[in-house]
Design an enzyme around this catalytic site. Sequence first.
Site, short mmCIF file in Angstrom:
data_model
loop_
_atom_site.label_atom_id
_atom_site.label_comp_id
_atom_site.label_asym_id
_atom_site.label_seq_id
_atom_site.Cartn_x
_atom_site.Cartn_y
_atom_site.Cartn_z
N SER A 86 0.12 -0.13 -0.65
CA SER A 86 0.76 -1.08 0.26
C SER A 86 1.59 -0.39 1.34
CB SER A 86 1.65 -2.04 -0.53
OG SER A 86 2.59 -1.32 -1.29
N THR A 204 5.66 -3.58 0.71
CA THR A 204 6.51 -2.81 1.59
C THR A 204 7.65 -2.09 0.87
OG1 THR A 204 6.14 -4.57 3.13
CG2 THR A 204 8.05 -3.18 3.56
N THR A 222 5.23 -0.17 5.85
CA THR A 222 4.21 -0.93 5.11
C THR A 222 2.83 -0.80 5.75
OG1 THR A 222 3.74 -3.14 4.21
CG2 THR A 222 4.48 -3.07 6.46
N ARG A 232 -2.85 -8.02 13.33
CA ARG A 232 -1.70 -8.75 12.76
C ARG A 232 -0.54 -7.78 12.49
NH1 ARG A 232 1.60 -8.37 7.93
NH2 ARG A 232 2.46 -10.43 7.52
N ASP A 235 6.67 -8.65 9.41
CA ASP A 235 8.12 -8.54 9.66
C ASP A 235 8.61 -7.11 9.63
OD1 ASP A 235 7.38 -8.48 6.91
OD2 ASP A 235 9.47 -8.80 6.33
N THR A 255 10.84 -7.99 1.95
CA THR A 255 9.45 -7.75 1.57
C THR A 255 8.81 -9.11 1.27
OG1 THR A 255 8.01 -6.57 0.01
CG2 THR A 255 10.09 -7.39 -0.86
N GLY A 256 7.49 -9.13 1.31
CA GLY A 256 6.79 -10.39 1.07
C GLY A 256 6.07 -10.85 2.33
#
Length: 345
Positions: A86, A204, A222, A232, A235, A255-256
């Site tokens: 990741s 991340t 990330t 794409r 954040d 993160t997420g």
Amino acid sequence: MSNRRRFMKFSLLGSAAILASKNLFAESPKSKEIKVVKDKPIVISTWDFGKEANEAAWELLGKNGRALDAVERGVKVPEADPNNQSVGLGGRPDRDGHVTLDACIMDENYKCGSVAFLEHIVHPISVARMVMEKTPHVMLVGEGALQFALANGFKKENLLTDKSEKEWKEWLKESKYEPWMNIENEHYRMNKDGKPGDEKNHDTIGMVAMDANGNLSGACTTSGLAYKIRGRVGDSPIIGAGLYVDNEIGAATSTGVGEEVIRIVGSHLVVELMRQGFEPEAACKEAVERIIKRNPENAKKVQVGFLALNKNGEYGAFALQKGFSYAVRSASENKIYNAPYFYKD
Ligand code: ASP
């Protein structure tokens, strides 16, 4: 109603609002247990793999190193790890098979640098730092960021490992683009019962640190969402979304699902809430609740976690779902915590 009476009514309402907001500050939510480091320095970072990264950061912090150098060194560990799918080398590619990386860094003087949609460079965090230190800009993207990196001595490398390529080819068979249910990667699919799976093989690394001089810095890096649309950006490279540092107040990272974090400018929000008196965990919780308030149906299906450290050495985290962990390293502890979360079942 006469103008004068209308004015008085408004000014009374205004005073009531001001009083209410003063109360709100005075009664900023408290976490059950406030985690605080006894002595600076301290470094905290997202997910279990943050532990190893913290150790690398600690090598500098423990010797009175600068927080900025420590966070850069720390996040370079997962960036260089081909088994971490990741971040950096070995990251899962976009849906066309390209590994594209996002990263940013911020120091104690509001100086910041960022790269997004960068390919072929193992350490995007160091390119972000170079953007911060060698240019008058904050952010470089794509081909331009790559050219800048190559011109500054970074080597062009293939970041797609056999493992990530094999998995991507598997994914291609169905090529099922499920932006909301499966946006992170296949390890965060919904279970059959419609609840999020709790396997935590993402994501991340966001790291924030305070050095022995009490200065704060942060880094975030990330490969973004697996099998994302080409181009794409999430954040993580957005100052204020994936990371924010205000040396007077504190620092936060996230993160997420990046889209959710960008919409509320999450890390900046967490820092501003800490400025208003929220403790780190309570500030992270409030940010998570903003995401829920915006779209509760969607929030149930995705993961976002925030992690924060304030100037007093207090730290905390909060997530939408179960499964978000973070690692803490100081002279007195070296530990992984499970973050509290909103959706209990
Ligand atoms: N926040 C990252 C992004 O949206 C991914 C993650 O942390 O899972 O790109």
